[in-house]
Write an enzyme that holds these catalytic residues in place. Structure first.
Site, PDB file in Angstrom:
ATOM      1  CD  GLU A  81      -0.757   8.730 -11.693  1.00 12.50           C
ATOM      2  OE1 GLU A  81      -0.105   8.597 -12.152  1.00 12.50           O
ATOM      3  OE2 GLU A  81      -1.817   8.363 -12.383  1.00 12.50           O
ATOM      4  CD  GLU A 118      -4.676  11.325 -13.699  1.00 11.85           C
ATOM      5  OE1 GLU A 118      -4.188   9.930 -14.517  1.00 11.85           O
ATOM      6  OE2 GLU A 118      -3.609  11.769 -12.681  1.00 11.85           O
TER       7      GLU A 118
END
Ligand code: BMA
Length: 373
Positions: free
Chosen positions: A184, A293
């Site tokens: 991320e 995810e």
């Protein structure tokens, strides 16, 4: 004539992405096999994964053989996500209180039945000693070679390497892991994110880490995942911080349905759009796409699995989708967090329909030979 022929052959060769080989040319046999098998499985369907699946679920902890997905479907997930945060401090338990000793055992259990292991690392900020969520300016400069916290970062990497090298199968062979560090990074909340690193610094951090693990620590049981958020809008923007084909095996992104009232169709569209881009880049580069995810906290929509998630993923070629952890009630924050149903949860029946879809692969669809041989 001969020259023309050579030019044509070379041109063709340059265009054809390397197939069936991980970025680490010294990867162990089982790691190479995992890579090849993932490439094959992509054509069959996608594996379903769950973070911390075997350690705990909603209202239970450390019960041998249990998993929330198994409680609901009778089967384990195919992919098992684990998290190394706090290993860098020499801690015995990770930042979510999972003992590393138990984690090692769960990893070995899943490996034996042909489960795929992926590991993330929310490591503490090496400059400030605060958490991974401390985007302090100057962090990455300070840990680069020559920086005054370089030695601290090396000690952190050594702890990570020690753990990865401690994962052994029944014959002493190293267990392959899809390692997903510095994830991320296209958001600003982590110390390696875009608030504290420019594109080159991020690439440098990733490349240094791979190089250190491979060459200094001789860790050869890893496939590396490049993992953005969902901010990108094109192949070019997805690849802005891409550290290079020689250090990446899987192309992934994280994508959640927002807790703040994001509609099902908005999630479906953004996930499908992101997957379309990443899948195309993976094909072009000869890499493997996956969803690093995802989830919808507390799965409030009864038919989320078949009406929102499955349609978003349908028709795409990618290795797996990983749902984040079923923490249940987090007392410290007074928040409830879970992404797959437990027995009796409102989307459990729909998850069983999702389980039976031909394209979803769970543990019973796989075995050791299909993944590691
Ligand atoms: C976040 C939350 C946190 C957890 C962290 C690392 O998304 O689940 O509770 O500590 O991941 O696993």
């Amino acid at each position: 004539m001969k020259i023309i022929f050579c030019v044509i052959v070379t041109a063709l060769w340059l265009q054809v992405p390397a197939q069936g080989v991980p970025a680490d040319k010294s990867a162990t046999k089982q790691t190479v096999n995992l890579y090849k098998n993932l490439e094959k499985l992509v054509k069959k369907g996608y594996m379903v994964g769950h973070q911390d699946a075997l350690a705990y679920g909603v209202e239970w902890k450390y019960e041998s053989g249990r998993s929330d997905i198994k409680d609901v479907t009778g089967d384990y997930p195919a992919v098992y996500g684990w998290e190394l945060g706090h290993i860098e401090n020499g801690a015995a338990v990770n930042l979510d209180s999972v003992p590393f000793r138990k984690m090692r055992q769960y990893i070995s259990d899943a490996y034996s039945r042909g489960g795929v292991i992926t590991i993330s690392w929310h490591g503490d900020n090496p400059m400030t000693g605060k958490s991974a969520w401390d985007p302090a300016p100057g962090t990455v400069e300070s840990i680069q070679e020559g920086g005054d916290k370089h030695a601290v970062f090396i000690r952190q990497l050594d702890k990570v390497a020690d753990f990865l090298l401690s994962l052994k199968g029944p014959s002493g062979e190293l267990i392959p892991v899809i390692f997903r560090p510095f994830h991320e990074h296209t958001g600003g909340w982590f110390w390696w994110g875009n608030k504290t690193t420019n594109d080159d610094q991020y690439k440098g951090l990733f490349r240094f880490t791979v190089d250190y693990l491979k060459h200094k620590r001789k860790v050869h049981n890893l496939l590396y995942a490049y993992n953005t958020g969902t901010e990108f809008t094109s192949a070019e923007t997805y690849l802005e911080r891409y550290p290079g084909d020689d250090v990446v095996d899987l192309l992934t992104f994280d994508c959640y349905q927002g807790a703040t009232g994001e509609s099902d169709s908005s999630y479906r569209n953004k996930t499908a759009r992101a997957l379309t881009i990443v899948e195309a880049v993976a094909k072009q580069k000869g890499k493997i796409a996956a969803v690093g995810e995802t989830g919808y906290n507390q799965v409030p929509a009864e038919k989320w699995w078949t009406e929102t998630l499955a349609p978003a993923l349908a028709g795409h070629q990618f290795a797996y989708v990983l749902f984040w952890r079923n923490a249940g009630l987090k007392k410290k924050e007074n928040q409830v967090e879970y992404y797959v149903p437990f027995k009796g949860q409102r989307s459990a029946a729909d998850f069983r329909v999702f389980y039976r879809l031909p394209e979803t692969l769970f543990q019973k669809d796989l075995n050791f030979s299909m993944i590691y041989k």
